[in-house]
Design an enzyme around this catalytic site. Structure first.
Site, mmCIF file in Angstrom:
data_model
loop_
_atom_site.group_PDB
_atom_site.id
_atom_site.type_symbol
_atom_site.label_atom_id
_atom_site.label_comp_id
_atom_site.label_asym_id
_atom_site.label_seq_id
_atom_site.Cartn_x
_atom_site.Cartn_y
_atom_site.Cartn_z
ATOM 1 N N TRP B 319 -0.757 -10.114 2.410
ATOM 2 C CA TRP B 319 -0.381 -8.844 3.044
ATOM 3 C C TRP B 319 -1.365 -7.736 2.630
ATOM 4 O O TRP B 319 -1.669 -6.843 3.398
ATOM 5 C CB TRP B 319 1.050 -8.472 2.616
ATOM 6 N N HIS B 320 -1.864 -7.845 1.393
ATOM 7 C CA HIS B 320 -2.754 -6.790 0.903
ATOM 8 C C HIS B 320 -4.105 -6.800 1.597
ATOM 9 O O HIS B 320 -4.792 -5.781 1.630
ATOM 10 C CB HIS B 320 -2.961 -6.931 -0.611
ATOM 11 N N GLY B 321 -4.510 -7.934 2.129
ATOM 12 C CA GLY B 321 -5.796 -7.957 2.809
ATOM 13 C C GLY B 321 -6.184 -9.354 3.214
ATOM 14 O O GLY B 321 -5.687 -10.342 2.663
ATOM 15 N N PHE B 472 -4.822 -1.323 3.054
ATOM 16 C CA PHE B 472 -3.853 -2.390 3.278
ATOM 17 C C PHE B 472 -2.963 -2.059 4.460
ATOM 18 O O PHE B 472 -2.140 -2.784 4.835
ATOM 19 C CB PHE B 472 -2.998 -2.618 2.020
#
Lengths: 375, 472
Positions: B319-321, B472
């Site tokens: 989800w962060h990248g 993000f």
């Protein structure tokens, strides 16, 4: 009105007045401690004074404190230079060194900067440091013109770098004037920026208050950003009176960088025997090794061609800086409290530059007066 | 338009003035919605349409789902909304990542990059919309019938680009009561905002100068410098994100809204599990409620629980990248949570009490957690696996790299240690902040706030750094 109501009506303004006095006192305490804090840990009052030709100069006999890179307290001489008072030359070879922040060397103690190092290495040299941070390449000849009659240098060394020869001359504020008939460059000057005008207006406050100097430095970019943002909104929403976007290039194609540099270097040569000392940027690798950065090298090649066309000698410093790193293990640029490596020359870098300057002067010596020949 | 810019200051002042001038509740909601779109449009005007579309399908499909006459239709609308939300997120954020990896895996010709700019905050407003739709599908909340209120829920500007992640159940009811600016909210919100700005501008931005340089070329630095940069990045990302969250909470409070707490001194955590109860709380609870529990949570035995936890953290990392480095970071945390759970279970089986352990074990737990979390940030921060490898090798003693102990970093880390110590050992002193409105004219309040403001103005780095979590 009841007695209680009357008392309350009387007390309210008195209470408000007290509060205001207290707030004012607190404000004074905060500003006072701010001034002390800035003077102790950040920077001293501005040593700059407005100069219509080159934007600003250092005030004579002013004190300077900075902690941005390194931690230095300096005293500028009666000419506003980061140097000792000019002494009689006593048969020594006098070299006038002009340049930007690399030359001004506000990050190290005066005895440690490269002009002092050169004097220490060769006592027959009298090196005068006429550097000023942010001095523009196109303005260096003006500094020389002012100092030549008084100092009568045997040689003038202009210290340049990638930024000076590759970036600064492409700034929108840099005007290259071309004769429309001949197509030749007749002038290349930097407009004195609006911020310099601000310095003129607020100079007296900035020269006495470290807090005001710091606040001015902090707010300037924010104000400039906000003004740019406001202008974008005006254009986006097509508000009346919205200014057109400032063109980056003028309608006439700007002459090639190399031609501009040749013009500027010819000016240097026209005043006194001159040489260029190019401060190379480095790329670092493991095991404390480095090589000249590709962009620095490319700019150096271009500047060297322009220097050759102008008939001015140019010397690189890359080998000295790389050798210094290999010998000492310390990068020549950078400080523990800023970037390391990066930024300005540190003590190690100035030591290497000092050697480069001495070698330059010795190599040029044969073309100069006797006092400048290598012993 | 970032919170620490003068542009935001002007923008927010105008919003406040309009809040005061506009008398009707509906007018204020409209104004906040328009302001939110302007805030977002200031970054990229084209993507205002995107955030509007999120609002539109979230609201429309939510109503359709609620009014569906058969379970099949309800399910259809639900999966359509989830597909739209996740599909859009996947297109903007993961298309190139997935494409490149597929091309590599199946030895296809080089992947043609999709030329698209990642919309700021898309991960956040996707999660807002999804939480509403999932809660609605589960019957936990009723539908939002007013589209303007729902659009504002999706795009509310204080938390729009980097959270905290909102839940419809806590935000939408706030729009049903009278919105107004009150003096107590203004005073405490402003102080929270200043506190966040100090964390972001004084701490995180100064640390980034050192961190960015070291992570750019870790191969040239000594082991000591690399260890210092790990500590510095750990503090930078906390101050950056927690500072942003605090500013978001403060700005929202000034406007009369309460946003959820997002950080609770995570580096005081005594276990990895405890860390995730303190770090990015709105994300960890989102992942728990909408991923871990639907996967089965802890209802199907210890092995399945471990797998569910690992999958949740893996996807949390992603989800962060769109990068394997984030996946690695998530996997490391998933593994650590698994180890912690197994350890706790083992202790319980041996009949050891679940209550507070001896101080020495508390200290060991805290130190081990801190060390693990700091080291796990290395892949998170590194631009590639290769850099991660170079960095980890460089941490071993014996190198001959450049020794750089960045003075401002040392000062900030010392202050951070004091700050954490105060939180741990003098909670009453910490609890005195923010000052109440009636305390504002006392000397402690005036001098504390005056000096805080002055330091903020004096020491903010001249080149303001964007917030890390914007990406993000």
């Amino acid at each position: 009105m009841t007695e209680r109501g009357a008392r309350a009506a009387q007390a309210a303004p008195q209470g408000l007045g007290r509060v205001l006095v207290r707030v004012l006192l607190a404000l004074l305490v905060v500003l006072g401690s701010g001034e002390l804090f800035v003077r102790a840990f950040v920077a001293g009052p501005s040593p700059q004074t407005y100069d219509p030709d080159i934007g600003y100069a250092y005030r004579p006999e002013s004190d300077l404190f900075q902690s941005k890179e390194g931690f230095t307290h300096l005293h500028l001489n009666s000419r506003g230079m980061n140097d000792r008072e000019i002494a009689p030359r006593d048969g020594r070879c006098r070299a006038l060194v002009i340049g930007d922040s690399y030359t001004a060397a506000l990050q190290v103690r005066r005895e440690m900067n490269f002009t002092s190092v050169a004097e220490r290495i060769d006592p027959h040299l009298d090196v005068v440091n006429a550097g000023r941070d942010g001095l523009f390449l196109g303005d260096m000849h003006k500094v020389a013109a002012r100092l030549i009659p008084e100092l009568r240098p045997d040689v003038i060394v202009y210290v340049i770098s990638e930024r000076a020869v590759d970036t600064d001359i492409t700034l929108p504020g840099f005007n290259v004037v071309v004769d429309p008939r001949s197509g030749r460059i007749v002038d290349a000057v930097m407009q004195v920026e609006g911020q310099e005008t601000l310095k003129r207006v607020f100079g007296p406050i900035l020269n006495h208050s470290a807090l005001a100097t710091r606040l001015a430095a902090q707010f300037k970019p924010m104000v400039v950003d906000a003004m740019a943002q406001f202008e974008t909104w005006r254009r986006d929403f097509n508000w009346a009176g919205a200014a057109q976007a400032t063109p980056v290039l003028t309608a006439t194609p700007r002459p090639h960088k190399e031609d501009v540099l040749t013009f500027i270097f010819r000016r240097f040569r026209g005043q006194a025997p001159a040489a260029l000392l190019y401060v190379n940027g480095l790329n670092y690798g493991p095991h404390r090794k480095a090589r000249i950065a590709a962009t620095s090298s490319a700019a150096q090649v271009m500047a060297a061609r322009a220097a050759a066309a102008a008939g001015v000698r140019m010397y690189g410093t890359g080998a000295y800086l790389i050798d210094s790193l290999a010998r000492t293990g310390e990068p020549p640029f950078g400080f523990q409290n800023a970037l390391l490596p990066g930024g300005h020359l540190n003590v190690t870098g100035h030591e290497a530059m000092g050697h480069a300057l001495v070698d330059l002067l010795h190599e040029m010596g044969s073309e100069l007066v006797d006092s400048c020949r290598a012993p | 338009m970032i919170f620490t810019s003068i542009t935001f200051f002007i923008f927010f002042t105008i919003v406040l003035v309009l809040m005061v001038l506009i008398r009707s509740a509906k007018g204020r909601i409209w104004m906040l919605l328009v302001a939110s779109y302007i805030f977002y449009g200031n970054w990229n005007a084209n993507y205002v349409l995107l955030i509007f579309m999120y609002g539109l399908w979230g609201w429309g499909l939510g109503l359709a789902m609620y009014n569906a006459t058969t379970p099949a239709r309800k399910k259809f609308y639900f999966w359509l909304s989830v597909t739209l939300s996740l599909g859009t997120l996947a297109f903007f954020k993961y298309a190139n990542f997935i494409g490149e990896n597929f091309a590599q895996l199946f030895d296809m010709s080089k992947w043609q990059q999709v030329d698209v700019v990642l919309p700021v905050g898309i991960s956040f407003f996707t999660f807002h919309t999804m939480s509403y739709l999932i809660d609605l599908y589960r019957g936990k909340i009723g539908p939002s019938r007013d589209p303007i209120k729902f659009f504002l829920f999706v795009s509310f500007f204080p938390q729009l680009v980097a959270g905290p992640i909102l839940r419809a159940s806590s935000f939408l009811p706030q729009l049903d009561r009278t919105l107004r600016i009150t003096w107590p909210n203004f005073v405490s919100g402003t102080q929270l905002f200043i506190g966040g700005a100090i964390q972001k501008s004084l701490f995180a931005d100064h640390l980034s100068i050192f961190v960015d340089q070291v992570f750019r070329s870790p191969e040239i630095y000594s082991a000591g410098t690399l260890w210092l940069a790990v500590a510095a990045y750990s503090m930078q990302i906390f101050c950056d994100f927690a500072g942003y969250s605090l500013m978001a909470i403060g700005a929202a409070r000034i406007l009369g809204f309460e946003l959820p707490e997002n950080f609770r001194m995570p580096y005081l955590a005594r276990s990895v599990s405890d860390f995730w109860h303190r770090w990015h709380i709105s994300l960890s609870t989102w992942l728990r409620d909408y991923l871990y529990i639907p996967l089965g949570g802890s209802r199907h035995g210890p092995t399945r629980t471990q797998v569910n936890m690992f999958i949740t953290m893996l996807l949390g990392g992603l989800w962060h990248g769109a990068s394997w480095n984030f996946v690695l970071w998530g996997a490391l945390h998933g593994l650590a949570l698994g180890v912690h759970r197994a350890w706790t279970g083992w202790r319980e089986r041996r009949g050891q009490p679940a209550g507070p352990a001896a101080p020495v074990w508390v200290f060991v737990g805290w130190a081990a957690t801190l060390l693990f979390c700091c080291l796990a940030w290395i892949p998170f921060r590194s631009p590639s696996f290769e850099t991660t490898g170079i960095y980890l090798r460089g941490l071993l003693p014996g190198g001959d790299g450049i020794v750089w102990y960045h003075t401002p970093t040392l000062v900030i880390l010392s202050l951070a240690v004091l700050w954490h110590a105060a939180w741990q050992f003098a909670p009453r002193t910490v609890a005195r902040l923010p000052f109440r409105p009636d305390e504002l004219t006392t000397w402690p309040a005036m001098l504390t706030l005056g000096h805080a403001m002055l330091l903020l103005i004096l020491l903010v780095p001249l080149n303001t750094q964007p917030f890390i979590y914007f990406q993000f």
